[in-house]
Scaffold this motif. Sequence first.
Motif, PDB file in Angstrom:
ATOM      1  N   ASP A  30      46.625 104.851 -43.789  1.00 21.95           N
ATOM      2  CA  ASP A  30      46.986 106.112 -43.152  1.00 21.95           C
ATOM      3  C   ASP A  30      46.357 106.167 -41.764  1.00 21.95           C
ATOM      4  N   LEU A  31      46.704 107.205 -41.016  1.00 20.28           N
ATOM      5  CA  LEU A  31      46.194 107.380 -39.663  1.00 20.28           C
ATOM      6  C   LEU A  31      44.679 107.626 -39.688  1.00 20.28           C
ATOM      7  N   PRO A  32      43.994 107.331 -38.586  1.00 23.38           N
ATOM      8  CA  PRO A  32      42.532 107.421 -38.578  1.00 23.38           C
ATOM      9  C   PRO A  32      41.968 108.765 -39.018  1.00 23.38           C
ATOM     10  N   ASP A  33      42.585 109.898 -38.596  1.00 28.41           N
ATOM     11  CA  ASP A  33      42.020 111.194 -38.989  1.00 28.41           C
ATOM     12  C   ASP A  33      42.121 111.407 -40.493  1.00 28.41           C
ATOM     13  N   VAL A  34      43.193 110.894 -41.105  1.00 27.65           N
ATOM     14  CA  VAL A  34      43.337 111.022 -42.551  1.00 27.65           C
ATOM     15  C   VAL A  34      42.324 110.140 -43.278  1.00 27.65           C
TER      16      VAL A  34
END
Length: 275
Positions: free
Chosen positions: A109-113
């Motif tokens: 998943d994307l870094p913030d997730v």
Amino acid sequence: MAEHGIRLGRVQETLLIPLYGRAVENRKEQPALRDTRAAEIVASIDYDFARFDNLPSLTGAVLRTSLFDRWVTDFLTTRPTGTVVEIGTGLNTRYERVDHAQARWFDLDLPDVIDLRRTFFADTPRRTMIAASVTDETWADGVTAQAGGPCFFVAEAVLPFLRETDVRHVVGLLADRFPGSLLALDTAGAAFIDAQDRHDAMSKVEARMQWTCDDPAELAEWRPGTQILASHTLSSLPPRMYDELPAAYQEMLSGLAAQRLPQAEAYRLNLLQLP
């Protein structure tokens, strides 16, 4: 008491809808699935989940997750040492629900997730989190270097938020780098996409789906040799799954099938065999 605040992008925020759906489901005496971990996570997050209370879409999200669980379980039953890759994993807990104790798992998943996910989960020798966009081909290098056996890719509530050009890129990437793999994904037709502003859950968030797919069969045309192994609406789930659902769900789904609502019929759950 909630301990963790949420700082997510617009699309990433949508991961909280299925998470809450599983937590609510876990409270029921006769649930479609059990997910105590989801209930624990929801209780520890500082977020206004009440905006999603009593929404029919929560049930739809739970049924989608349950069907994808079954497909992964079928895969691991025949290929226990295979590899499962959760594309857009969010705060999913499929590993906790269906792991067979031998498979290799990757949560992408994307870094913030992934930053948020690391609050609740940790890497293990068989389970690895990857912070990257699915459209960035570099994540595939890490999977191919460590994967064992065939791969099952799960893209639940992810690809419809991309542009079609990006979805084509992702499907091509999977076919090129992981030939013969399975891919589970949901698709949304125009009747669903056009009604997002009035959708019970999507109207509560800012993100909007972009990729319109009226007929999942067209996915087989993107890559010659691709097979559509299964395609279901929520009102036409596999008989084996339907028969095992609580009676209240069977009654609800029978009523939904009789109505043949355009929005419901335009949303499909699909299983593909890549060439």
